[in-house]
Write an enzyme that holds these catalytic residues in place. Sequence first.
Site, PDB file in Angstrom:
ATOM      1  N   ASP A 199       0.868  -1.196   0.000  1.00 42.97           N
ATOM      2  CA  ASP A 199       0.000   0.000   0.000  1.00 42.97           C
ATOM      3  C   ASP A 199       0.896   1.234   0.000  1.00 42.97           C
ATOM      4  O   ASP A 199       1.820   1.342   0.809  1.00 42.97           O
ATOM      5  CB  ASP A 199      -0.884  -0.021   1.258  1.00 42.97           C
ATOM      6  N   ASP A 236      -4.164   2.452  -4.950  1.00 43.42           N
ATOM      7  CA  ASP A 236      -2.791   2.457  -4.414  1.00 43.42           C
ATOM      8  C   ASP A 236      -2.438   1.221  -3.611  1.00 43.42           C
ATOM      9  O   ASP A 236      -1.519   1.254  -2.803  1.00 43.42           O
ATOM     10  CB  ASP A 236      -2.534   3.730  -3.598  1.00 43.42           C
ATOM     11  N   GLU A 237      -3.178   0.139  -3.803  1.00 44.07           N
ATOM     12  CA  GLU A 237      -2.784  -1.078  -3.082  1.00 44.07           C
ATOM     13  C   GLU A 237      -2.991  -2.323  -3.939  1.00 44.07           C
ATOM     14  O   GLU A 237      -3.752  -2.306  -4.909  1.00 44.07           O
ATOM     15  CB  GLU A 237      -3.515  -1.224  -1.744  1.00 44.07           C
TER      16      GLU A 237
HETATM   17  P1  TTP Z   1      -5.337   5.166   1.483  1.00 43.69           P
HETATM   18  O1  TTP Z   1      -4.352   4.124   1.054  1.00 43.69           O
HETATM   19  O2  TTP Z   1      -6.423   4.743   2.413  1.00 43.69           O
HETATM   20  O3  TTP Z   1      -4.607   6.387   2.198  1.00 43.69           O
HETATM   21  P2  TTP Z   1      -3.218   7.071   1.859  1.00 43.69           P
HETATM   22  O4  TTP Z   1      -2.457   6.326   0.805  1.00 43.69           O
HETATM   23  O5  TTP Z   1      -3.444   8.524   1.581  1.00 43.69           O
HETATM   24  O6  TTP Z   1      -2.477   7.007   3.253  1.00 43.69           O
HETATM   25  P3  TTP Z   1      -1.865   5.702   3.967  1.00 43.69           P
HETATM   26  O7  TTP Z   1      -2.105   4.541   3.046  1.00 43.69           O
HETATM   27  O8  TTP Z   1      -0.419   6.021   4.131  1.00 43.69           O
HETATM   28  O9  TTP Z   1      -2.582   5.615   5.267  1.00 43.69           O
HETATM   29  O10 TTP Z   1      -6.009   5.812   0.203  1.00 43.69           O
HETATM   30  C1  TTP Z   1      -5.303   6.035  -1.022  1.00 43.69           C
HETATM   31  C2  TTP Z   1      -5.782   7.303  -1.665  1.00 43.69           C
HETATM   32  O11 TTP Z   1      -7.208   7.255  -1.866  1.00 43.69           O
HETATM   33  C3  TTP Z   1      -5.533   8.546  -0.819  1.00 43.69           C
HETATM   34  O12 TTP Z   1      -4.231   9.069  -1.021  1.00 43.69           O
HETATM   35  C4  TTP Z   1      -6.620   9.464  -1.258  1.00 43.69           C
HETATM   36  C5  TTP Z   1      -7.769   8.550  -1.653  1.00 43.69           C
HETATM   37  N1  TTP Z   1      -8.765   8.536  -0.556  1.00 43.69           N
HETATM   38  C6  TTP Z   1      -9.767   9.485  -0.610  1.00 43.69           C
HETATM   39  O13 TTP Z   1      -9.810  10.289  -1.547  1.00 43.69           O
HETATM   40  N2  TTP Z   1     -10.690   9.505   0.413  1.00 43.69           N
HETATM   41  C7  TTP Z   1     -10.674   8.636   1.469  1.00 43.69           C
HETATM   42  O14 TTP Z   1     -11.539   8.690   2.360  1.00 43.69           O
HETATM   43  C8  TTP Z   1      -9.628   7.658   1.504  1.00 43.69           C
HETATM   44  C9  TTP Z   1      -9.564   6.696   2.678  1.00 43.69           C
HETATM   45  C10 TTP Z   1      -8.701   7.655   0.478  1.00 43.69           C
HETATM   46 MG    MG Z   2      -2.274   4.221   0.821  1.00 48.80          MG
END
Ligand code: TTP
Ligand code: MG
Length: 395
Positions: A13, A108-109
């Site tokens: 991720d 992103d995962e």
């Molecule tokens: P995530 O992988 O949940 O979050 P992140 O990559 O920003 O942070 P981390 O993994 O380090 O905790 O989500 C990936 C992307 O999806 C995030 O950069 C923005 C988008 N997203 C939103 O737009 N709204 C949301 O509520 C979430 C959870 C994510």
């Molecule tokens: Mg992320």
Amino acid sequence: MAELTTKTIMHIDLDFFFVAVEQVLNPELKGKPVVVGGNPDRRGVVATASYEARKFGLHSGMPLLTAARLCPEAIFIEGNFARYREYSKKFMAILNDFSPFIEPVGIDEAYLDVTGFESLHGTIRQMAGEIKRRIRVELGLSASIGIANCKVVAKVASDFSKPDGLVEVRPGSECDFLTPLAVEKLPGVGTSTVKVLKGLGVNTIGDLSRMPLCDLRSRLGVAGETLSRFANGIDEREVLLPGEAKSISREMTFANDSQDHSFLESVLWSQSEKIGAELRKIGKQAGCVVLKLRFSDFSTITRSKSLQKSIDTDKTIFEVGIKLLDRAVKNDKQAVRLIGIGVSKLVEASQQIELFANSDIKLEVLYTVIDKIRDRYGFKALQTGRTMRLKDLRI
Ligand code: TTP
Ligand code: MG
């Protein structure tokens, strides 16, 4: 048992993804509290915040106004989804170099099945280190990786290691790893499930793993059984390749036949939401929508529509479905026993991205957010007006 212990799964991720891309494009933003989501003078929510901003309590989904109040020095950025999509594609391509058994999840995962890949890259841990290195060097981004013998433990491990981490849970130590963690760290435990579990005195994953199955089943249905297995580090789900799905469908038989058009519409909407989420999860778009109806006399019809432009949003799937429904019930006045909707002619989502008008990109951002929130908090965390009346039905 042997089957369970032989798999090796990685969950990767990207860290603070949208903000991280903005920082690559504008290095002056590095090390600062940055928020992607728009200007706080508008209504709207935080898409994501840098870890510097998270220290002030900022998080995804928080109103921008609140974010600006908690962290006045934060830099607010509108964001550019087309760019994030580009980075996402490059990220998936790097993973694909390490294993063809890849299941992208959202933007992103991804899960990678790396069973038996040791000899190619040294140990699996070294392989994960090399994946992180390539993501850093080629994209300028950081990733967190979990390694375990099943998907659920790998996912909890990557989350646990954030940011820029790498955690390997050795076979046999799954329960030792999971036991002390808060129960909400377990995928599938959304806000409403947490409430039920806390009511049963369950606070940690260990508490959940010791709960009698019959109690969980009576309070949470089949989901309770799955959570119990997850809490014990057992998850037989395979890493699913995006190409494996040929069609996706949902159908439901009613306890009482129905002629209530707005009820049928609500069910269709709810089914369209599930199909849209599934399509986006596997990175596909559909070129055909199929509606299935069974009437009170058990006669069954299917009606389909091929589309000029492939689709993957709940709204577009629903709109085609409702047209097919209207046409079908106009000709047949019987009550409906079963309604189902499906999509087929699946193509890679990326094939159509350049055709997107600006408004389509906004819709795509919206659905990415919806999928993320549901992934984290459970499908029912977000309900639309249309599906509220169905909240007690299992669809
Ligand atoms: P995530 O992988 O949940 O979050 P992140 O990559 O920003 O942070 P981390 O993994 O380090 O905790 O989500 C990936 C992307 O999806 C995030 O950069 C923005 C988008 N997203 C939103 O737009 N709204 C949301 O509520 C979430 C959870 C994510
Ligand atoms: Mg992320």
